[in-house]
Design an enzyme around this catalytic site. Structure first.
Site, mmCIF file in Angstrom:
data_model
loop_
_atom_site.group_PDB
_atom_site.id
_atom_site.type_symbol
_atom_site.label_atom_id
_atom_site.label_comp_id
_atom_site.label_asym_id
_atom_site.label_seq_id
_atom_site.Cartn_x
_atom_site.Cartn_y
_atom_site.Cartn_z
ATOM 1 N N ILE A 107 0.831 -1.197 0.000
ATOM 2 C CA ILE A 107 0.000 0.000 0.000
ATOM 3 C C ILE A 107 0.869 1.253 0.000
ATOM 4 C CG2 ILE A 107 -1.680 1.343 1.317
ATOM 5 C CD1 ILE A 107 -2.807 -1.325 2.361
ATOM 6 N N TRP A 110 2.584 1.885 -3.467
ATOM 7 C CA TRP A 110 1.744 2.331 -4.570
ATOM 8 C C TRP A 110 1.026 3.635 -4.284
ATOM 9 C CZ3 TRP A 110 2.560 1.031 -9.223
ATOM 10 C CH2 TRP A 110 3.153 -0.199 -9.509
ATOM 11 N N GLU A 111 0.722 3.915 -3.045
ATOM 12 C CA GLU A 111 0.082 5.192 -2.733
ATOM 13 C C GLU A 111 1.097 6.335 -2.819
ATOM 14 O OE1 GLU A 111 -3.016 5.740 -2.465
ATOM 15 O OE2 GLU A 111 -3.771 3.692 -2.270
ATOM 16 N N GLY A 112 2.332 6.055 -2.411
ATOM 17 C CA GLY A 112 3.361 7.084 -2.425
ATOM 18 C C GLY A 112 3.223 8.036 -1.246
ATOM 19 N N ARG A 237 -0.296 -1.889 -10.224
ATOM 20 C CA ARG A 237 -0.650 -2.174 -8.831
ATOM 21 C C ARG A 237 -1.440 -3.472 -8.736
ATOM 22 N NH1 ARG A 237 -2.959 1.873 -4.174
ATOM 23 N NH2 ARG A 237 -3.513 0.283 -2.632
#
Length: 258
Positions: A107, A110-112, A237
């Protein structure tokens, strides 16, 4: 009234103490890492990284036991009035909502990291690791901006139980998932929202008893669009979530912890 316990140190960088035993309750105050707190009683509430025990401090607010160095996941003082027994392994899906580190890392990756609120690729204001702002300038976030990596991770830990909890409520007890499978699905729900997951074919097929690996391989890649367009980031993702889902593990996460 239960006797006061000894003082225990806070082990998170900035830890919220809330008006009730759960992440949905308002923040009353915050504690810093290393600060000692004394407890008046303990009770069960929202699971935080697999620990559903909450500690009521002498300040009159509740802090997740996960962030308190009590040295145990069990009671160290009396139960708060109306409290129940502490959670234990194999206690059913009510307490099996944690997400393993592989899931949290996925998470986060991919969210950064976003230190201060700003629009995401489809224009929604976010901060930290994918926290969707509910109020102007993310006023509901009780950590100071710009966030540090540590406070962003704690905000993620605050957010994840909402999505793991709703996923658990949508799946029936005939579905069996290991911790990697569970983490991959929580990442998917975190990204797409509880409402989308509830009405999804993916959840329906799992509840119908279809093979989880087949369902994940076929259904997850379909969730690749945002704002009416296919986004390569979502394609990637979903592939990462499928890989995690297919990573072997002997640790069961749903419906019963082992």
């Amino acid at each position: 009234m239960a006797p006061l316990s000894s003082a225990y140190a806070i082990n998170g960088d900035v830890v919220n103490c809330r008006s009730g035993p759960g992440t949905s309750f308002s923040v009353v105050r915050t504690y810093k890492k290393g600060q000692d707190v004394s407890l008046t009683c303990q009770t069960v509430g929202t699971s935080v990284n697999g620990d559903a025990l909450w500690d009521k401090t002498t300040d009159g607010c509740f802090v997740a036991d996960y962030y308190v160095s009590t040295g145990t996941g069990n009671y160290v003082t009396g139960r708060c009035e109306g409290g129940s027994s502490p959670p234990s392994e194999g206690n059913g899906n009510g307490y099996c909502k944690k997400v393993n580190q592989a899931g949290l890392d996925l998470i986060s990756r991919w969210e950064g990291f976003v230190a201060s609120p700003r629009p995401d690729p489809v224009g929604l204001p976010t901060v930290g690791y994918g926290h969707l702002c509910q109020q102007k300038n993310c006023a509901e976030v009780h950590y100071s901006f710009p966030l540090s990596v540590a406070t962003a991770q704690q905000l993620l830990n605050d957010d994840v139980p909402k999505y793991s909890s709703c996923l658990a409520s949508y799946l029936n007890n005939r579905v069996t998932l290991n911790d990697n499978q569970w983490a991959a699905l929580v990442s998917w729900v975190f990204n797409n929202g509880c409402g989308s997951a509830k009405s999804s074919t993916l959840v329906q097929r799992l509840n119908n008893g279809e093979d989880p690996s087949t369902v994940a391989s076929q259904e997850l890649p379909q969730w690749r669009m945002a704002g009416g367009h296919v986004l390569q980031g979502l394609v990637n993702r979903r592939a990462d979530e499928v890989r995690l889902f297919k990573t072997a593990s002997s640790k069961q996460a749903y419906p019963n912890c082992r």
